[in-house]
Structure formats: structure tokens, C-alpha cells
Scaffold this motif. Sequence first.
Motif, short mmCIF file in Angstrom:
data_model
loop_
_atom_site.label_atom_id
_atom_site.label_comp_id
_atom_site.label_asym_id
_atom_site.label_seq_id
_atom_site.Cartn_x
_atom_site.Cartn_y
_atom_site.Cartn_z
N UNK A 37 -6.37 19.90 -55.65
CA UNK A 37 -5.23 20.42 -54.89
C UNK A 37 -5.67 21.21 -53.66
N UNK A 38 -6.72 22.00 -53.81
CA UNK A 38 -7.23 22.75 -52.64
C UNK A 38 -7.71 21.79 -51.56
N UNK A 39 -8.46 20.78 -51.96
CA UNK A 39 -8.96 19.81 -50.98
C UNK A 39 -7.82 19.00 -50.36
N UNK A 40 -6.82 18.65 -51.18
CA UNK A 40 -5.66 17.91 -50.67
C UNK A 40 -4.94 18.73 -49.60
N UNK A 41 -4.79 20.03 -49.84
CA UNK A 41 -4.14 20.91 -48.87
C UNK A 41 -4.95 21.03 -47.58
N UNK A 42 -6.27 20.98 -47.70
CA UNK A 42 -7.12 21.01 -46.51
C UNK A 42 -6.94 19.75 -45.68
N UNK A 43 -6.82 18.61 -46.35
CA UNK A 43 -6.65 17.33 -45.66
C UNK A 43 -5.26 17.25 -45.04
N UNK A 44 -4.24 17.63 -45.81
CA UNK A 44 -2.85 17.53 -45.37
C UNK A 44 -2.09 18.77 -45.81
N UNK A 45 -1.94 19.74 -44.90
CA UNK A 45 -1.26 20.99 -45.27
C UNK A 45 0.19 20.79 -45.72
N UNK A 46 0.79 19.65 -45.40
CA UNK A 46 2.19 19.40 -45.76
C UNK A 46 2.36 18.70 -47.10
N UNK A 47 1.26 18.28 -47.73
CA UNK A 47 1.40 17.58 -49.00
C UNK A 47 1.98 18.52 -50.05
N UNK A 48 2.89 18.00 -50.84
CA UNK A 48 3.47 18.79 -51.93
C UNK A 48 2.59 18.58 -53.16
N UNK A 49 2.46 19.64 -53.95
CA UNK A 49 1.54 19.60 -55.10
C UNK A 49 2.27 20.06 -56.35
N UNK A 50 2.11 19.27 -57.42
CA UNK A 50 2.64 19.66 -58.72
C UNK A 50 1.54 19.49 -59.75
N UNK A 51 1.33 20.55 -60.53
CA UNK A 51 0.40 20.50 -61.65
C UNK A 51 1.17 20.15 -62.92
N UNK A 52 0.63 19.22 -63.70
CA UNK A 52 1.16 18.94 -65.03
C UNK A 52 0.05 19.33 -65.99
#
Length: 120
Positions: A64-79
Motif C-alpha cells: 500500500x505504501x509503494x502503491x501510494x508512491x506510484x499513484x497518490x490517488x489510488x484508493x486502498x482497502x485492507x482486508x
Amino acid sequence: MNKILLAEDDNDMRRFLVRALENAGYQVISYDNGLEAYHRLREEPFELLLTDIVMPEMDGIELARRASDIDPDIKIMFITGFAAVALNPDSQAPKDAKILSKPFHLKDLVNEVQKMLTAA
């Protein structure tokens, strides 16, 4: 069509999640570990990252941290069955991430995904 990247190491859970989300009209690309999901994320954009926390090779919080670095607009949900880990401030999980604790009903997952993707 909204694209969802799913990272879940439990094969049965992953299949259920993919089927439920595809039936709701989403395009889902899934992986059984965080590292492979991260490599795919670097290749193309996704609207939502749906990830377990405890996984081999790269855990969901790091993903999730790396995803946010690549695309600050990506929405993230943890299951996860380990919500306390994600909620721990020391985990450095993205602050806007949603957490859905296992066990959950597939209908609840689809509803939460829909809310996240329709939010401005």
C-alpha cells in the motif's frame, strides 16, 4: 470500468473476492503475494488496491505504501484478520485506507468498494 488490483494469499478467499467483484461489474486482476501485485501496479494504473496485510514476499502495508508512491490517488482497502496491525500508527499504512476485518460478507465488501470508488 473500474480496475481493481487484488493481493490475497489465500486461494479460496481470492477466488471468492474476484467472483464477487466481477459480478458487481469490476475488472479484477489478482495475485497471491504483494511483490507480484506491486510489479503489476508499476505497469498500469488501477483505481483501487484491495490487499490482505499478512502475505509472503511483501506484506499489504508495504504494498500500500509503494502503491501510494506510484499513484497518490489510488484508493486502498485492507482486508484482514489483523485490523490492529493496520490501525497501528507505527505501521505507516496510508492514512485514507479503509479496513475491512475478516470475516466479512461478500455483499459488505462490494458495498464498501462501491462507496470508495464513487467517493470524490
